[in-house]
Design a protein around this motif. Sequence first.
Motif, short mmCIF file in Angstrom:
data_model
loop_
_atom_site.label_atom_id
_atom_site.label_comp_id
_atom_site.label_asym_id
_atom_site.label_seq_id
_atom_site.Cartn_x
_atom_site.Cartn_y
_atom_site.Cartn_z
N ALA A 99 0.84 -1.20 0.00
CA ALA A 99 0.00 0.00 0.00
C ALA A 99 0.88 1.25 0.00
N SER A 100 0.48 2.23 -0.80
CA SER A 100 1.20 3.51 -0.81
C SER A 100 1.06 4.17 0.56
N ALA A 101 1.88 5.15 0.83
CA ALA A 101 1.83 5.84 2.12
C ALA A 101 0.42 6.42 2.37
N TYR A 102 -0.18 6.98 1.33
CA TYR A 102 -1.52 7.57 1.46
C TYR A 102 -2.57 6.52 1.79
N VAL A 103 -2.57 5.42 1.04
CA VAL A 103 -3.55 4.35 1.26
C VAL A 103 -3.30 3.69 2.60
N LEU A 104 -2.04 3.43 2.94
CA LEU A 104 -1.70 2.82 4.22
C LEU A 104 -2.16 3.70 5.37
N ARG A 105 -1.99 4.99 5.26
CA ARG A 105 -2.44 5.91 6.31
C ARG A 105 -3.96 5.80 6.49
N THR A 106 -4.69 5.70 5.41
CA THR A 106 -6.15 5.53 5.50
C THR A 106 -6.48 4.23 6.22
N LEU A 107 -5.79 3.15 5.87
CA LEU A 107 -6.02 1.86 6.53
C LEU A 107 -5.71 1.94 8.02
N GLN A 108 -4.66 2.67 8.37
CA GLN A 108 -4.28 2.82 9.78
C GLN A 108 -5.29 3.67 10.54
N ILE A 109 -5.79 4.71 9.93
CA ILE A 109 -6.75 5.59 10.60
C ILE A 109 -8.00 4.81 11.02
N VAL A 110 -8.46 3.90 10.15
CA VAL A 110 -9.66 3.14 10.47
C VAL A 110 -9.35 1.84 11.23
N GLY A 111 -8.07 1.54 11.40
CA GLY A 111 -7.67 0.40 12.23
C GLY A 111 -7.61 -0.95 11.54
N ILE A 112 -7.68 -0.97 10.22
CA ILE A 112 -7.58 -2.27 9.52
C ILE A 112 -6.25 -2.93 9.81
N ASP A 113 -5.19 -2.15 9.94
CA ASP A 113 -3.87 -2.73 10.17
C ASP A 113 -3.78 -3.50 11.49
N THR A 114 -4.75 -3.30 12.39
CA THR A 114 -4.75 -4.06 13.64
C THR A 114 -5.44 -5.42 13.46
N LEU A 115 -6.19 -5.59 12.38
CA LEU A 115 -6.89 -6.85 12.09
C LEU A 115 -6.22 -7.64 10.97
N VAL A 116 -5.77 -6.93 9.95
CA VAL A 116 -5.22 -7.55 8.76
C VAL A 116 -3.76 -7.14 8.63
N PRO A 117 -2.85 -8.11 8.52
CA PRO A 117 -1.45 -7.73 8.34
C PRO A 117 -1.25 -6.88 7.09
N CYS A 118 -0.58 -5.75 7.25
CA CYS A 118 -0.25 -4.87 6.14
C CYS A 118 1.25 -4.96 5.92
N CYS A 119 1.66 -5.66 4.88
CA CYS A 119 3.06 -5.93 4.61
C CYS A 119 3.62 -4.90 3.63
N ALA A 120 4.90 -4.61 3.79
CA ALA A 120 5.54 -3.60 2.95
C ALA A 120 5.75 -4.07 1.52
N SER A 121 5.80 -5.38 1.30
CA SER A 121 6.03 -5.90 -0.04
C SER A 121 5.26 -7.20 -0.24
N LEU A 122 5.11 -7.59 -1.49
CA LEU A 122 4.46 -8.86 -1.79
C LEU A 122 5.29 -10.01 -1.24
N ARG A 123 6.59 -9.91 -1.37
CA ARG A 123 7.48 -10.96 -0.83
C ARG A 123 7.27 -11.15 0.66
N GLU A 124 7.20 -10.04 1.38
CA GLU A 124 6.96 -10.11 2.83
C GLU A 124 5.61 -10.76 3.13
N ALA A 125 4.58 -10.41 2.35
CA ALA A 125 3.25 -10.98 2.56
C ALA A 125 3.24 -12.49 2.29
N LEU A 126 4.00 -12.91 1.29
CA LEU A 126 4.06 -14.33 0.95
C LEU A 126 4.77 -15.16 2.01
N THR A 127 5.69 -14.55 2.72
CA THR A 127 6.49 -15.31 3.70
C THR A 127 6.09 -15.05 5.15
N ALA A 128 5.16 -14.15 5.37
CA ALA A 128 4.77 -13.80 6.76
C ALA A 128 4.06 -14.95 7.44
#
Length: 128
Positions: A99-128
């Motif tokens: 997620a771009s900084a703008y989109v990630l900030r929106t996700l953080q404001i509403v708290g999705i990042d506390t429920l759904v892992p938000c990974c910096a890259s696809l590689r990180e998401a695949l191996t998390a």
Amino acid sequence: MLRNAVTETDAEHTHEPELLEVVSTTLDGITVVTAAGEIDHGSAGRLVQALDPGGLGERPRVIVDMERVTFIDSSGINVLLAAHRDLTAADGWLRLANASAYVLRTLQIVGIDTLVPCCASLREALTA
């Protein structure tokens, strides 16, 4: 003359929403949904279809690659929350990536990042 000036000014500020493109692929048994454009009321249906756990097999594991998402509104937030709920209920999971900084900030404001892992890259998401 004033009317023409207003019309020209309005035309300069007209915003045409980007169409949402959604492409699903499978990588190592994980569905990667790549979204590009704006996720809003008018386009969220495309993402709903791609995230339907009924079509993703047993224990669906899904990553939404958001690298090219330029905007997300409450409709998009609701789609992600419903997908998280439905995938978890099917003994699967949802992760968000790139997620771009703008989109990630929106996700953080509403708290999705506390429920759904938000990974910096696809590689990180695949191996998390």
